[in-house]
Design a protein around this motif. Structure first.
Motif, PDB file in Angstrom:
ATOM      1  N   LEU A 223       1.843   9.278  38.923  1.00  0.00           N
ATOM      2  CA  LEU A 223       3.523   9.664  39.196  1.00  0.00           C
ATOM      3  C   LEU A 223       3.486  11.143  39.198  1.00  0.00           C
ATOM      4  O   LEU A 223       3.201  12.038  38.228  1.00  0.00           O
ATOM      5  CB  LEU A 223       4.307   9.062  38.065  1.00  0.00           C
ATOM      6  CG  LEU A 223       5.709   9.757  37.968  1.00  0.00           C
ATOM      7  CD1 LEU A 223       6.227   9.261  39.371  1.00  0.00           C
ATOM      8  CD2 LEU A 223       6.444   9.555  36.851  1.00  0.00           C
TER       9      LEU A 223
ATOM     10  N   ALA B  55       4.775   4.952  32.036  1.00  0.00           N
ATOM     11  CA  ALA B  55       3.432   5.330  32.865  1.00  0.00           C
ATOM     12  C   ALA B  55       2.229   4.453  32.109  1.00  0.00           C
ATOM     13  O   ALA B  55       1.302   3.750  32.544  1.00  0.00           O
ATOM     14  CB  ALA B  55       3.194   6.766  32.996  1.00  0.00           C
TER      15      ALA B  55
ATOM     16  N   ALA C 161      -0.703   4.173  34.752  1.00  0.00           N
ATOM     17  CA  ALA C 161      -0.423   5.594  35.350  1.00  0.00           C
ATOM     18  C   ALA C 161      -0.479   6.745  34.696  1.00  0.00           C
ATOM     19  O   ALA C 161      -0.296   6.630  33.429  1.00  0.00           O
ATOM     20  CB  ALA C 161       0.609   5.331  36.116  1.00  0.00           C
TER      21      ALA C 161
ATOM     22  N   CYS D 251       3.155   7.280  42.869  1.00  0.00           N
ATOM     23  CA  CYS D 251       4.769   7.287  42.716  1.00  0.00           C
ATOM     24  C   CYS D 251       5.283   8.754  42.726  1.00  0.00           C
ATOM     25  O   CYS D 251       4.683   9.713  42.402  1.00  0.00           O
ATOM     26  CB  CYS D 251       4.990   6.659  41.294  1.00  0.00           C
ATOM     27  SG  CYS D 251       4.114   5.025  41.202  1.00  0.00           S
TER      28      CYS D 251
ATOM     29  N   LEU E 105       7.543   3.251  38.744  1.00  0.00           N
ATOM     30  CA  LEU E 105       6.470   2.756  37.638  1.00  0.00           C
ATOM     31  C   LEU E 105       6.697   1.353  37.462  1.00  0.00           C
ATOM     32  O   LEU E 105       5.882   0.614  37.366  1.00  0.00           O
ATOM     33  CB  LEU E 105       6.560   3.608  36.656  1.00  0.00           C
ATOM     34  CG  LEU E 105       6.085   5.098  36.361  1.00  0.00           C
ATOM     35  CD1 LEU E 105       6.381   5.812  35.258  1.00  0.00           C
ATOM     36  CD2 LEU E 105       4.647   5.004  36.882  1.00  0.00           C
TER      37      LEU E 105
END
Length: 305
Positions: A79, A105, A110, A146, A258
């Motif tokens: 992200l 996340a 992520a 993202c 997310l």
């Protein structure tokens, strides 16, 4: 380039947007159709996974193969959280994992990368965003990004600017540093054949501007959430992107993008882990599930409408 407090501040870039734009290629319709054919032949009603199918078939196009062994969930996702000097406190909070996006996340494997841009012109910010994105994708070996931003206040007349046909002129009139940087970010990701999950009006505006440089860029973009921000639905319609989520979020910080990764992953899992009739050794399809019956039902439904 200067690394400061864990994020990058750039003084100059070594690439040019004009060059990058030429690298963005349209996706193969043949591969997307082949991926859809696999979905249609899974042991389930045809089209029953709706947007999960369309996200996955387009992802197959980005990967460049409909082979289920190659259409895999990206192991590393980032992200990229964009801000400028006025967002320093929020960027620092994100670095310390004190923002909600860090929690979200962690649940979808992520990593949040807070980025503070310092370019002064729209063109400088385009290149800054592209360069930072390229470096992080390469460094982290990311398979998907993202986009989120700390910016919560766009100029109130931004919708009136969408008639501008020149991407750079649009960004200059918009006067939003994170949007300009995210535009470069999207162009870079598309040039590297990396899917981009959008979130909120700001990142969708960046995608809109990026498409003014090369329309093919939108084939690499996915809308995660239709936010509650004014103009969000209309902007997604202009982009011809459909968001599977409506979470009533009032910003584009990245939570919607997310959260949508769960659905993105689910579509890929269905594609790779479910069996077709042939793979299961079933030679006679259950009539209700058969491709022909489903096609006939769809045709009849269209006639009735």
């Amino acid at each position: 380039m200067i690394r400061h407090m864990g994020y990058y501040l750039t003084e100059e870039t070594g690439m040019h947007i004009e060059e990058l734009v030429t690298k963005i290629q349209p996706l193969s319709r043949e591969i997307i159709d082949a991926a859809q054919k696999r979905f249609d032949n899974l042991i389930k009603p045809v089209g029953s996974l709706a947007q999960l199918e369309s996200m996955t078939t387009r992802y197959a196009g980005i990967v460049g193969s409909s082979d289920k062994k190659l259409v895999v969930i990206p192991e590393t996702r980032l992200l990229l959280l964009w801000g400028e000097m006025k967002h320093t406190a929020e960027i620092e909070a994100a670095m310390l994992q004190k923002k909600a996006v860090s929690v979200f996340a962690s649940h979808v494997n992520a990593r949040v990368i807070p980025l503070l841009v310092i370019g002064e012109t729209a063109y400088d910010l385009l290149e800054e965003g592209a360069m930072l994105t390229g470096e992080y994708i390469a460094e982290e070996k990311a398979g998907l990004i993202c986009l989120g931003t700390c910016e919560k206040e766009l100029r109130p007349d931004w919708q009136d600017l969408l008639e501008e046909e020149d991407g750079l002129a649009l960004l200059e009139r918009l006067q939003c540093h994170p949007v300009s940087a995210m535009t470069g970010s999207i162009l870079q990701a598309a040039g590297m054949r990396i899917p981009v999950m959008l979130d909120g009006v700001a990142s969708c505006l960046a995608a809109f501007a990026a498409a003014r440089f090369n329309p093919c860029v939108l084939q690499y973009c996915f809308a995660g959430d239709e936010s509650a921000e004014p103009g969000s639905a209309g902007l997604l319609e202009k982009l011809q992107l459909q968001a599977p989520l409506r979470l009533s979020l009032n910003n584009g910080e990245g939570i919607g993008a997310l959260t949508c990764l769960r659905l993105f992953d689910a579509g890929i899992k269905a594609y790779t882990e479910m069996e077709t009739f042939e793979e299961a050794g079933v030679h006679n399809e259950k009539e209700d599930y058969s491709f022909k019956v489903q096609e006939d039902k769809n045709k009849q439904g269209r006639r009735n409408n």
